[in-house]
Design a protein around this motif. Structure first.
Motif, PDB file in Angstrom:
ATOM      1  N   VAL A  74       0.852  -1.192   0.000  1.00  0.00           N
ATOM      2  CA  VAL A  74       0.000   0.000   0.000  1.00  0.00           C
ATOM      3  C   VAL A  74       0.887   1.241   0.000  1.00  0.00           C
ATOM      4  O   VAL A  74       1.843   1.335   0.784  1.00  0.00           O
ATOM      5  CB  VAL A  74      -0.934   0.013   1.224  1.00  0.00           C
ATOM      6  CG1 VAL A  74      -1.759   1.294   1.250  1.00  0.00           C
ATOM      7  CG2 VAL A  74      -1.849  -1.200   1.199  1.00  0.00           C
ATOM      8  N   LEU A  75       0.563   2.200  -0.862  1.00  0.00           N
ATOM      9  CA  LEU A  75       1.358   3.419  -0.964  1.00  0.00           C
ATOM     10  C   LEU A  75       1.288   4.227   0.328  1.00  0.00           C
ATOM     11  O   LEU A  75       0.216   4.464   0.872  1.00  0.00           O
ATOM     12  CB  LEU A  75       0.838   4.274  -2.125  1.00  0.00           C
ATOM     13  CG  LEU A  75       1.587   5.595  -2.361  1.00  0.00           C
ATOM     14  CD1 LEU A  75       3.006   5.329  -2.849  1.00  0.00           C
ATOM     15  CD2 LEU A  75       0.827   6.463  -3.361  1.00  0.00           C
ATOM     16  N   VAL A  76       2.458   4.637   0.822  1.00  0.00           N
ATOM     17  CA  VAL A  76       2.537   5.499   1.999  1.00  0.00           C
ATOM     18  C   VAL A  76       2.904   6.919   1.573  1.00  0.00           C
ATOM     19  O   VAL A  76       2.212   7.878   1.874  1.00  0.00           O
ATOM     20  CB  VAL A  76       3.569   4.965   3.015  1.00  0.00           C
ATOM     21  CG1 VAL A  76       3.701   5.923   4.186  1.00  0.00           C
ATOM     22  CG2 VAL A  76       3.190   3.579   3.500  1.00  0.00           C
ATOM     23  N   CYS A  77       4.017   7.069   0.861  1.00  0.00           N
ATOM     24  CA  CYS A  77       4.486   8.371   0.392  1.00  0.00           C
ATOM     25  C   CYS A  77       4.934   8.241  -1.060  1.00  0.00           C
ATOM     26  O   CYS A  77       5.537   7.230  -1.436  1.00  0.00           O
ATOM     27  CB  CYS A  77       5.671   8.865   1.221  1.00  0.00           C
ATOM     28  SG  CYS A  77       5.370   8.975   2.994  1.00  0.00           S
ATOM     29  N   GLY A  78       4.648   9.269  -1.857  1.00  0.00           N
ATOM     30  CA  GLY A  78       5.143   9.286  -3.231  1.00  0.00           C
ATOM     31  C   GLY A  78       4.066   9.171  -4.288  1.00  0.00           C
ATOM     32  O   GLY A  78       4.304   8.595  -5.360  1.00  0.00           O
ATOM     33  N   ALA A  79       2.880   9.736  -4.036  1.00  0.00           N
ATOM     34  CA  ALA A  79       1.790   9.654  -5.019  1.00  0.00           C
ATOM     35  C   ALA A  79       2.180  10.320  -6.336  1.00  0.00           C
ATOM     36  O   ALA A  79       1.870   9.801  -7.421  1.00  0.00           O
ATOM     37  CB  ALA A  79       0.528  10.294  -4.449  1.00  0.00           C
ATOM     38  N   ARG A  80       2.876  11.454  -6.272  1.00  0.00           N
ATOM     39  CA  ARG A  80       3.284  12.145  -7.505  1.00  0.00           C
ATOM     40  C   ARG A  80       4.326  11.331  -8.262  1.00  0.00           C
ATOM     41  O   ARG A  80       4.277  11.215  -9.491  1.00  0.00           O
ATOM     42  CB  ARG A  80       3.834  13.530  -7.186  1.00  0.00           C
ATOM     43  CG  ARG A  80       2.813  14.480  -6.580  1.00  0.00           C
ATOM     44  CD  ARG A  80       3.383  15.894  -6.418  1.00  0.00           C
ATOM     45  NE  ARG A  80       3.555  16.557  -7.700  1.00  0.00           N
ATOM     46  CZ  ARG A  80       4.710  16.869  -8.249  1.00  0.00           C
ATOM     47  NH1 ARG A  80       5.845  16.571  -7.628  1.00  0.00           N
ATOM     48  NH2 ARG A  80       4.774  17.478  -9.419  1.00  0.00           N
ATOM     49  N   ARG A  81       5.290  10.764  -7.547  1.00  0.00           N
ATOM     50  CA  ARG A  81       6.309   9.958  -8.206  1.00  0.00           C
ATOM     51  C   ARG A  81       5.700   8.718  -8.848  1.00  0.00           C
ATOM     52  O   ARG A  81       6.076   8.319  -9.955  1.00  0.00           O
ATOM     53  CB  ARG A  81       7.379   9.561  -7.191  1.00  0.00           C
ATOM     54  CG  ARG A  81       8.386  10.660  -6.877  1.00  0.00           C
ATOM     55  CD  ARG A  81       9.166  10.383  -5.608  1.00  0.00           C
ATOM     56  NE  ARG A  81       8.410  10.740  -4.413  1.00  0.00           N
ATOM     57  CZ  ARG A  81       8.728  10.349  -3.184  1.00  0.00           C
ATOM     58  NH1 ARG A  81       9.779   9.557  -2.986  1.00  0.00           N
ATOM     59  NH2 ARG A  81       8.011  10.745  -2.164  1.00  0.00           N
ATOM     60  N   LEU A  82       4.731   8.109  -8.160  1.00  0.00           N
ATOM     61  CA  LEU A  82       4.070   6.925  -8.715  1.00  0.00           C
ATOM     62  C   LEU A  82       3.289   7.303  -9.977  1.00  0.00           C
ATOM     63  O   LEU A  82       3.320   6.564 -10.978  1.00  0.00           O
ATOM     64  CB  LEU A  82       3.135   6.313  -7.675  1.00  0.00           C
ATOM     65  CG  LEU A  82       2.397   5.040  -8.107  1.00  0.00           C
ATOM     66  CD1 LEU A  82       3.383   3.934  -8.473  1.00  0.00           C
ATOM     67  CD2 LEU A  82       1.459   4.563  -6.996  1.00  0.00           C
TER      68      LEU A  82
END
Length: 339
Positions: A53-61
């Motif tokens: 589950v994504l924690v940090c880095g929505a823009r990078r993803l």
């Protein structure tokens, strides 16, 4: 693969990373970020839970998805609480467990804020390292470095909590929790902070509770400062009394020696002990340097510096005497005068 402070770095398929509903919806200029990642690579991995589950880095993803990457380097962050893992994995805003209390919100806010801070610090280090090894004017913007301020990060953390209060309110709740647990605070502040937190848990307002504890801590700090000043005054009075007593107890001699201008009256060792023991431990922590510089006269500051310099020189003489214990008293005095 590397490990550091609960993190493991490894490769993960992009399609296996889950993005919940709690990440920010306004991702900004993804095209520009994607171009930077395409040219320079992903300087700092995104962070996920052990379950993907994504924690940090929505823009990078979003940027690497736009580039069509199939795999990506990730930090797997262990130690994430169950409530936060559930929150991060939430896919539907309408599928919620019972509403969170203010204290539950504050606990999640503190945890999310720390994760975002860790991620920002790693990105900052990666950006600085890369920019220092590139030709030309390669600043953080060109390398998609972190742009969040502390306020931005705290706001983002608060926005990730469903039905949560503002970050300013959550900051006040976490501060109250810190006061309740701070071992340096007096017992009455601990008890009052715990009482205020219990009221907040039952739905009580946060700001008045925060204000009451802030006033209590300010009063306690003033009391400690006044107590330190009183102790300093008592120490000075004690020293002066010791000096007067030492002067009165000097034995009279039938054949007084001629005064020597360079020799001072020798005080007894106990006076020396009382002199430096009379000051409160850590007395310097009770003064604000900027206030002292503003309020003290130049003469008073010079007198303080002279006192410190003379005391330091005397301490060096004591160290020298300890280093030459085999000398006689007369030899030591001659040796010290030569230093």
């Amino acid at each position: 693969m590397g490990a550091s402070s609960g993190h493991i770095e490894l490769s993960r398929t992009v399609s296996s990373i889950q993005v919940g509903a709690r990440h920010r919806h306004d991702l900004g200029d993804i095209d520009g970020l994607a171009a930077s990642v395409h040219k320079y690579g992903l300087l700092q991995p995104i962070t996920i839970t052990p379950d993907g589950v994504l924690v940090c880095g929505a823009r990078r993803l979003a940027a690497i998805k736009k580039l069509g990457w199939e795999t990506v380097r990730v930090w797997v962050r262990s130690g994430i609480s169950g409530p936060l893992a559930y929150l991060l994995a939430e896919q539907d805003d309408n599928v919620l467990h019972k509403p969170l209390t203010q204290l539950e919100q504050a606990g999640l806010y503190r945890e999310i804020n720390e994760l975002l801070r860790e991620d920002a610090e790693r990105r900052k280090e990666a950006t600085q390292f890369s920019s220092e090894h590139q030709p030309g004017d390669d600043g953080p913007a060109k390398f998609a470095g972190p742009s969040e301020t502390s306020g931005d990060r705290r706001k983002q953390a608060a926005n990730m909590i469903p039905g949560g209060a503002s970050y300013a309110t959550l900051d006040k709740v976490t501060w109250l929790q810190d006061m309740a647990a701070d071992p340096d605070q007096p017992d009455h502040i601990h008890h009052q902070a715990e009482h205020e937190l219990a009221n907040i848990e039952q739905g009580g307002p946060v700001h008045p509770a925060w204000q009451r504890i802030r006033d209590l801590t300010a009063t306690a700090a003033t009391s400690r400062s006044e107590n330190a000043a009183r102790l300093a005054e008592e120490a000075l009075a004690k020293l002066q009394a010791e000096q007067r007593t030492a002067g009165k107890k000097r034995p009279a001699t039938t054949k007084p020696k001629a005064p020597v201008a360079s020799e001072m009256e020798a005080w007894p060792p106990r006076t020396f002990v009382h002199t430096w023991q009379g000051f409160a431990p850590g007395w310097w922590d009770h003064f604000d340097v900027l206030i002292l510089v503003d309020k003290l006269t130049a003469t008073e500051i010079d007198e303080f510096f002279t006192f410190v310099d003379d005391a330091t020189a005397f301490a060096e003489q004591i160290r020298a005497a300890l280093a030459t214990p085999t000398l006689t008293g007369m030899e030591q005095r001659s040796h010290l005068k030569a230093i």
